[in-house]
Design an enzyme around this catalytic site. Structure first.
Site, PDB file in Angstrom:
ATOM      1  N   ASP A  72      36.804 -20.993 -42.861  1.00 41.35           N
ATOM      2  CA  ASP A  72      36.956 -20.676 -41.438  1.00 41.35           C
ATOM      3  C   ASP A  72      37.242 -19.179 -41.354  1.00 41.35           C
ATOM      4  O   ASP A  72      38.280 -18.719 -41.832  1.00 41.35           O
ATOM      5  CB  ASP A  72      38.133 -21.490 -40.881  1.00 41.35           C
ATOM      6  CG  ASP A  72      38.456 -21.149 -39.442  1.00 41.35           C
ATOM      7  OD1 ASP A  72      37.862 -20.202 -38.893  1.00 41.35           O
ATOM      8  OD2 ASP A  72      39.333 -21.837 -38.880  1.00 41.35           O
ATOM      9  N   ASP A  84      34.861 -25.313 -37.067  1.00 39.64           N
ATOM     10  CA  ASP A  84      35.028 -23.851 -37.125  1.00 39.64           C
ATOM     11  C   ASP A  84      34.752 -23.259 -38.513  1.00 39.64           C
ATOM     12  O   ASP A  84      35.094 -22.105 -38.772  1.00 39.64           O
ATOM     13  CB  ASP A  84      36.422 -23.442 -36.626  1.00 39.64           C
ATOM     14  CG  ASP A  84      37.559 -24.085 -37.407  1.00 39.64           C
ATOM     15  OD1 ASP A  84      37.295 -24.733 -38.435  1.00 39.64           O
ATOM     16  OD2 ASP A  84      38.719 -23.929 -36.983  1.00 39.64           O
ATOM     17  N   GLN A 110      40.721 -16.420 -40.931  1.00 39.40           N
ATOM     18  CA  GLN A 110      41.809 -17.401 -41.103  1.00 39.40           C
ATOM     19  C   GLN A 110      41.966 -17.885 -42.548  1.00 39.40           C
ATOM     20  O   GLN A 110      43.074 -17.984 -43.048  1.00 39.40           O
ATOM     21  CB  GLN A 110      41.565 -18.610 -40.196  1.00 39.40           C
ATOM     22  CG  GLN A 110      42.655 -19.675 -40.331  1.00 39.40           C
ATOM     23  CD  GLN A 110      42.355 -20.951 -39.565  1.00 39.40           C
ATOM     24  OE1 GLN A 110      42.584 -21.011 -38.376  1.00 39.40           O
ATOM     25  NE2 GLN A 110      41.864 -21.954 -40.248  1.00 39.40           N
ATOM     26  N   TYR A 156      51.642 -22.806 -42.899  1.00 40.65           N
ATOM     27  CA  TYR A 156      50.459 -23.449 -42.338  1.00 40.65           C
ATOM     28  C   TYR A 156      49.405 -22.427 -41.922  1.00 40.65           C
ATOM     29  O   TYR A 156      49.699 -21.470 -41.231  1.00 40.65           O
ATOM     30  CB  TYR A 156      50.828 -24.290 -41.116  1.00 40.65           C
ATOM     31  CG  TYR A 156      49.603 -24.958 -40.548  1.00 40.65           C
ATOM     32  CD1 TYR A 156      48.933 -25.902 -41.301  1.00 40.65           C
ATOM     33  CD2 TYR A 156      49.103 -24.615 -39.308  1.00 40.65           C
ATOM     34  CE1 TYR A 156      47.794 -26.508 -40.818  1.00 40.65           C
ATOM     35  CE2 TYR A 156      47.963 -25.221 -38.818  1.00 40.65           C
ATOM     36  CZ  TYR A 156      47.317 -26.163 -39.580  1.00 40.65           C
ATOM     37  OH  TYR A 156      46.178 -26.752 -39.103  1.00 40.65           O
ATOM     38  N   LYS A 165      44.138 -26.797 -41.850  1.00 44.27           N
ATOM     39  CA  LYS A 165      43.884 -27.766 -42.919  1.00 44.27           C
ATOM     40  C   LYS A 165      42.768 -27.252 -43.822  1.00 44.27           C
ATOM     41  O   LYS A 165      42.064 -26.309 -43.483  1.00 44.27           O
ATOM     42  CB  LYS A 165      43.477 -29.108 -42.299  1.00 44.27           C
ATOM     43  CG  LYS A 165      44.678 -29.917 -41.846  1.00 44.27           C
ATOM     44  CD  LYS A 165      45.195 -30.794 -42.967  1.00 44.27           C
ATOM     45  CE  LYS A 165      46.419 -31.573 -42.540  1.00 44.27           C
ATOM     46  NZ  LYS A 165      47.483 -31.569 -43.503  1.00 44.27           N
ATOM     47  N   GLN A 174      21.436 -42.147 -55.993  1.00 43.54           N
ATOM     48  CA  GLN A 174      20.344 -43.002 -56.517  1.00 43.54           C
ATOM     49  C   GLN A 174      20.420 -43.152 -58.034  1.00 43.54           C
ATOM     50  O   GLN A 174      21.102 -42.428 -58.719  1.00 43.54           O
ATOM     51  CB  GLN A 174      18.966 -42.467 -56.095  1.00 43.54           C
ATOM     52  CG  GLN A 174      18.800 -42.242 -54.599  1.00 43.54           C
ATOM     53  CD  GLN A 174      18.862 -43.515 -53.752  1.00 43.54           C
ATOM     54  OE1 GLN A 174      19.354 -43.504 -52.640  1.00 43.54           O
ATOM     55  NE2 GLN A 174      18.369 -44.616 -54.273  1.00 43.54           N
ATOM     56  N   LYS A 175      19.654 -44.146 -58.509  1.00 43.89           N
ATOM     57  CA  LYS A 175      19.547 -44.512 -59.935  1.00 43.89           C
ATOM     58  C   LYS A 175      20.902 -44.853 -60.538  1.00 43.89           C
ATOM     59  O   LYS A 175      21.482 -45.852 -60.186  1.00 43.89           O
ATOM     60  CB  LYS A 175      18.854 -43.400 -60.728  1.00 43.89           C
ATOM     61  CG  LYS A 175      17.398 -43.236 -60.393  1.00 43.89           C
ATOM     62  CD  LYS A 175      16.582 -44.360 -61.015  1.00 43.89           C
ATOM     63  CE  LYS A 175      15.128 -44.272 -60.613  1.00 43.89           C
ATOM     64  NZ  LYS A 175      14.439 -45.539 -60.768  1.00 43.89           N
TER      65      LYS A 175
HETATM   66  C1  F6R Z   1      43.992 -27.593 -36.650  1.00 37.44           C
HETATM   67  C2  F6R Z   1      43.744 -26.410 -35.846  1.00 37.44           C
HETATM   68  C3  F6R Z   1      44.248 -26.353 -34.463  1.00 37.44           C
HETATM   69  C4  F6R Z   1      45.410 -25.370 -34.340  1.00 37.44           C
HETATM   70  C5  F6R Z   1      45.897 -25.278 -32.879  1.00 37.44           C
HETATM   71  C6  F6R Z   1      46.952 -24.203 -32.693  1.00 37.44           C
HETATM   72  O1  F6R Z   1      43.482 -27.415 -37.944  1.00 37.44           O
HETATM   73  O2  F6R Z   1      43.140 -25.455 -36.317  1.00 37.44           O
HETATM   74  O3  F6R Z   1      44.619 -27.594 -33.966  1.00 37.44           O
HETATM   75  O4  F6R Z   1      46.460 -25.742 -35.196  1.00 37.44           O
HETATM   76  O5  F6R Z   1      44.825 -24.946 -32.038  1.00 37.44           O
HETATM   77  O6  F6R Z   1      46.448 -23.042 -33.233  1.00 37.44           O
HETATM   78  P1  F6R Z   1      47.289 -21.700 -33.327  1.00 37.44           P
HETATM   79  O7  F6R Z   1      48.555 -22.008 -34.097  1.00 37.44           O
HETATM   80  O8  F6R Z   1      46.337 -20.788 -34.058  1.00 37.44           O
HETATM   81  O9  F6R Z   1      47.530 -21.305 -31.898  1.00 37.44           O
HETATM   82 MG    MG Z   2      40.382 -22.360 -37.414  1.00 33.59          MG
HETATM   83 MG    MG Z   3      38.141 -25.735 -39.946  1.00 30.68          MG
END
Ligand code: F6R
Ligand code: MG
Ligand code: MG
Length: 369
Positions: free
Chosen positions: A11, A52, A94, A231, A234, A244-245
Site C-alpha cells: 500500500d 489500496d 504507508q 499499527y 494490516k 492441477q495434476k
Molecule cells: C484498515 C485501514 C483503515 C484505517 C482507518 C483509519 O486496514 O486501513 O480502516 O485503519 O481508515 O485510518 P487512519 O488511522 O489512517 O486515519
Molecule cells: Mg492503506
Molecule cells: Mg491494503
C-alpha cells in the site's frame, strides 16, 4: 531453466481513505514493469490492485530473495509513493516502513510470496490477493484445499495426492527471526488443525506435495505491526498456488472460499468480518472493508504469462458475495462488543489500552469482611 514467480504487494497511498490506488500510480507501476521486462530483468510482469494495494506479479529466472528483483519492487513502490504524495493522496508510502533498504523487501513492509520451480508441461497457477486482513486469512482455505476431501475430492480420487502434503507454518508472534515448523498431513492432521485454528498467531507459509517434494504454494507472512512496532495497516497478504495434476485443481482451491469465513481485519484492522471473494481491481468500501480477496488464474510458459482469468467473476460468486455481506452485517450489528471487535491482544489501535489505563486507577478493591 527454472522459473521464479514473485508476487510483491504494498500500500503506497490511496484515493479516498484507504480505498484504492490512483490511476496515475497504476500507470507508473505498469510503465516500470514494462521497462523491467524490456531490460530483461523480468521475463514478464502483471500489475494489479486489490483495495489500496498494488501488486507486481513477476516471472524471472533469478531465484527467490533475489536482490535485483526486490530492489525493482522497492524502487517502484518509492516511485508510486512519490506520485501519491504529488497528488495529495492518503497514506502515501504507508507500507514502506524503513529507509535503509538492503536488497530484500522482507521485514521492510511490502508482502512477498515467491516460488521457484521447473515449469511443468502446462503450469497453471492462481494469485490470491487480499486486503484488510492478515496472512492468517489463508489458513482455513489452505487447510481445506490440501487436506480436506470435502473440498479436495482429488485426495480420494487422484492417486497422485494420496500421500498428502507438508505444511510449513510460521509463528508470526515471534519477532527475533523466522520461527517455523513443518507439519505433514494426513499423519499430523490434528497438530495442523491445532495450529491453524489460531490464524493471528500461526500462519501457513508454504505447502509441498509429499510424493514429489514439489512446492504447491507460497504465502506472504510478514506482520506489519511486528516490523513497525505500531499499527500501520494490516498485512494484506498474497498467495501463489500451483494447480492441477499433483496439486488441487483450480476449482478445489476456490471451493473453501464459498464459506465466506470470518477473519480479523476490516476497519482499523480490529474487526471480525466475513471475507468477500471479489473481482480483479475491486475497491474497499463499507466500514473500510469488507475484507476482500481476489483470485487471478494464469498459465506461465517459458516465463511468459497468459492473460488472467478472473476466477471470482462468475455468477456463482454473486451468491457468496451476498452471503459475505449478510454475515458481515450480522456480526457488525454487535458493534464494539467482542468478538465483533477484536480482543485486547489483537487490537490494532492503542485507544482502548489508554482508556483502560486511566479507568484502572479508579477501581477500588472491596475488602472482605
Ligand atoms: C484498515 C485501514 C483503515 C484505517 C482507518 C483509519 O486496514 O486501513 O480502516 O485503519 O481508515 O485510518 P487512519 O488511522 O489512517 O486515519
Ligand atoms: Mg492503506
Ligand atoms: Mg491494503
Amino acid at each position: 531453466m527454472k522459473t521464479t514467480l514473485s508476487a510483491i504487494k504494498a500500500d503506497t497511498g490511496s484515493v479516498g481513505g484507504h480505498n484504492r490506488p490512483s490511476n496515475a500510480m497504476l500507470a507508473k507501476a505498469t510503465e516500470l514493469a514494462d521497462a523491467a521486462v524490456k531490460k530483461g530483468l523480468l521475463s514478464d510482469c502483471k500489475v494489479t490492485f486489490t483495495g489500496d494495494d498494488i501488486c507486481f506479479l513477476m516471472a524471472h529466472t533469478r531465484g527467490m530473495d533475489n536482490p535485483d528483483i526486490h530492489t525493482f519492487a522497492w524502487e517502484s513502490f518509492k516511485e508510486t509513493t512519490a506520485i501519491a504524495k504529488s497528488q495529495g493522496l492518503y497514506g502515501a508510502g504507508q507500507d514502506l516502513l524503513k529507509d535503509a533498504f538492503s536488497g530484500n523487501v522482507r521485514g521492510m513492509g511490502p508482502g512477498s510470496a515467491e516460488m521457484e520451480f521447473e515449469e511443468r508441461q502446462a503450469e497453471p497457477f492462481v494469485l490470491f490477493a487480499a486486503d484488510k486482513c492478515g496472512p492468517g486469512v489463508f489458513n482455513y482455505p489452505l487447510l481445506s484445499c490440501y487436506a480436506d476431501p470435502y473440498h479436495n475430492a482429488g485426495l480420494l480420487l487422484a492417486p497422485d495426492m494420496h500421500a498428502g502434503f507438508t505444511y510449513t507454518v510460521m509463528d508470526v508472534n515471534y519477532t527475533e527471526a523466522d520461527k517455523v515448523i513443518k507439519v505433514k498431513v494426513p499423519e499430523e492432521y490434528y497438530d495442523l488443525c491445532t495450529l491453524l485454528r489460531d490464524p493471528n498467531h500461526y500462519v501457513v507459509e508454504s505447502v509441498t506435495h509429499n510424493a514429489s517434494g514439489l512446492q504447491g504454494c507460497a504465502v506472504s507472512t510478514s506482520r506489519l505491526h511486528n516490523i513497525a512496532g505500531k499499527y500501520v495497516g494490516k498485512d494484506d497478504p498474497v498467495a501463489i498456488v500451483r494447480t492441477q495434476k499433483q496439486f488441487p485443481s483450480t476449482g478445489e482451491y476456490l471451493s473453501p472460499w464459498a464459506l465466506a469465513h470470518f477473519t480479523l481485519g476490516d476497519n482499523r484492522g480490529s474487526h471480525h468480518v466475513a471475507v468477500m471473494p471479489v473481482k480483479q481491481n475491486s475497491i474497499i468500501s463499507y466500514f473500510d472493508g469488507p475484507t476482500i480477496v481476489s483470485a487471478a488464474g494464469y498459465c506461465v510458459h517459458e516465463g511468459k504469462f497468459t492473460e488472467a482469468v478472473d476466477l471470482f467473476d462468475q455468477p456463482f460468486w454473486d451468491l457468496i458475495r451476498t452471503k459475505a455481506s449478510e454475515k458481515t452485517l450480522s456480526i457488525r450489528a454487535q458493534g464494539f462488543f467482542n468478538p465483533a471487535m477484536a480482543g485486547m491482544d489483537e487490537l490494532e489501535y492503542t485507544g482502548v489500552m489508554e482508556n483502560l489505563k486511566r479507568i484502572e486507577t479508579k477501581f477500588e478493591v472491596r475488602s472482605v469482611k
